[in-house]
Design an enzyme around this catalytic site. Structure first.
Site, PDB file in Angstrom:
ATOM      1  N   GLY A 190      -6.406  25.389   2.358  1.00 17.88           N
ATOM      2  CA  GLY A 190      -7.574  24.514   2.397  1.00 17.88           C
ATOM      3  C   GLY A 190      -7.648  23.806   3.733  1.00 17.88           C
ATOM      4  N   GLY A 197      -6.884  19.119   5.879  1.00 22.13           N
ATOM      5  CA  GLY A 197      -5.856  20.134   6.122  1.00 22.13           C
ATOM      6  C   GLY A 197      -5.663  20.402   7.602  1.00 22.13           C
ATOM      7  N   LYS A 251      -5.951   5.042  -5.175  1.00 26.29           N
ATOM      8  CA  LYS A 251      -6.939   5.724  -4.341  1.00 26.29           C
ATOM      9  C   LYS A 251      -8.272   5.820  -5.066  1.00 26.29           C
ATOM     10  CE  LYS A 251      -8.429   8.267  -0.820  1.00 26.29           C
ATOM     11  NZ  LYS A 251      -8.109   9.681  -0.635  1.00 26.29           N
ATOM     12  N   ASN A 297     -17.203   6.904  -2.842  1.00 28.50           N
ATOM     13  CA  ASN A 297     -17.667   8.288  -2.800  1.00 28.50           C
ATOM     14  C   ASN A 297     -18.945   8.448  -3.612  1.00 28.50           C
ATOM     15  OD1 ASN A 297     -16.153  10.502  -1.361  1.00 28.50           O
ATOM     16  ND2 ASN A 297     -14.444   9.356  -2.201  1.00 28.50           N
TER      17      ASN A 297
END
Lengths: 304, 304
Positions: B7, B12, B184, B192
């Site tokens: 990913g 990444g 988180k 988000n």
């Protein structure tokens, strides 16, 4: 009966046209449609049959209308700061004022300015859209529940209901206007807000299962807010929410007024449909958490 | 240490590049950026200083990577149906798997496929965006909290933390991974979701008072969902939400990944960030009403 229409949007034009067709003496304060209606009259495209009024008394200034027997207010509530000045020139000593505006706070505003004994309110279940100038599209429904701001079933409210009925508008005089207003909010709060926020019509909202569940939860919150007020008779939460959802499932891709307001860049009727109901529910000890969240999201969208 | 990156999105690419620069042996499974990186290497534009890796081992197929010591998973969770097949070819007998993906459910998926003893999870606080192919933009932060899926503070997790630290990535091994994951979520769930729904960056959201209040209420709901789990130490609701809001006020118009996913027409990571946390909170006896409402609204938007 001499009747003045303040706020000739889709609602004001439709009811005014029906009343004029039945023989009443109508006078419209008009802005967007003034030129078109002056030139070619008013066209109503209705599910119950189209009709045309070749001659319509329309005005740019309410002073030119002068005193009437009845003022019908159809103004969008986001223009309420102008309401008093628009209505005042139409008042004689016995003029009644019937506001068919959305949400809460409109009767209070008019009562503070002109005395509560003049004021009636009505809740309209009406699917209309404005067409091109001089045309109003009636897509379905039209029923009005009206009553005295001061409560009780008056001879005056019964007479007004008969005038609407005679004009082909299903109309009922109710003793508990506040209950009728909250009943309407049970529809308006979920469908107006979610359609404006998501830019989806009522059918698309109901076809999405999580949205349909959210609509039901919003309805239940509004009903608990309603029943926390002092109503003559509480609203049956399960039965009434089922009814409203079934009723709306029969509307074919109807776009609520607030969705159209958002799409066309107009302000939304957030005070009347969200802020004041949230405050009244909270004062009565009920938090409407999801309704408050919807209000926050809608108000954030107003900043664009 | 031979490390495979599954990913190669912004996350990444960024962590892989930092590790390679520190001397580790990196191998990237790459899709969008493959051609560009083959041709001209990988460029990192970072607030901590830009750098360029001229030679990067990148692959279109994870079979070509072969067994590694450590797999780092940065795949978007909406592609998790491919995760097992992508990871399997990289596994030797002692290969560890560290997932840095968003939300909940990723360790469980990997553990069910490959055994829980292999699995570590990490929570990354990282502001990156993908630039043009072959470039990643590091806008700020980068801290990782990582830990064993099975709990406890292992020698392996301490060693991995040191490897990241040696690469210039602030990293801490934690004994309670689940708490780190939920911490988180306290950021991810409001920022988000609201940024994707409203198409507003974090600064615009926080500048609108009702949205900021809503963010705080969503945070408090997530913290109550977190504290209903069995955590080693409960999260201090007031202090932690204040901290996160202050921390986010320092991000200058940052666009969370979910907002970019929505703007670019990709699916959203709704299962990992909303569905599974809502289920876990409910199983633990906590309703997150506003979080559920946000999830409904986001899922309705996926239908477009």
């Amino acid at each position: 009966m001499k009747i003045g229409i303040i706020g000739s949007g889709a609602l004001g034009l439709y009811y005014g046209a029906m009343l004029q067709k039945s023989g009443q003496d109508l006078h419209f304060l008009m802005r967007r449609d003034f030129d078109a209606v002056q030139r070619k009259g008013l066209q109503v495209d209705s599910v119950n049959g189209n009709f045309h009024l070749p001659k319509v008394a329309c005005y740019r200034n309410s002073k030119d209308i002068g005193p009437v027997d009845l003022v019908i207010v159809g103004l969008k509530t986001f223009s309420n700061q102008h309401l008093k000045d628009l209505v005042r020139p139409l008042l004689g000593t016995r003029t009644a004022i019937l506001t068919l505006q959305n949400g809460l706070g409109n009767e209070e505003l008019l009562a503070a300015a002109f005395g509560r004994e003049r004021i009636l309110g009505g809740v309209a279940f009406l699917c209309t859209n404005r067409g091109e100038p001089g045309t109003v599209q009636h897509l379905g429904e039209g029923r009005i529940h009206l009553g005295e701001f001061s409560g009780g079933l008056s001879a005056r409210s019964r007479m007004l209901a008969e005038i609407f009925q005679a004009a082909g508008v299903p109309c009922e005089a109710v003793s508990d206007l506040r209950r009728a207003r909250w009943e309407k909010l049970v529809w308006n709060i979920p469908f107006n807000g979610l359609s404006a926020l998501m830019k989806k019509d009522v059918t698309d909202l109901l076809d999405h299962l999580p949205s349909k569940e959210l609509i039901r939860m919003l309805m239940l919150e509004v009903i608990s807010g309603a029943n926390a007020q002092v109503l003559e008779q509480p609203i049956d939460a399960k039965k009434f929410s089922d009814q409203l959802i079934a009723f709306t499932e029969n509307m074919d891709h109807y776009r609520p007024s607030m969705m159209i307001d958002r799409l066309e860049g107009r302000p939304l009727e957030l005070d009347a449909i969200y802020r004041i109901p949230i405050e009244q529910a909270r004062t009565a000890g009920t938090d409407m958490a999801r309704v408050e969240m919807l209000y926050s999201l809608l108000s954030a969208g107003e900043e664009n």
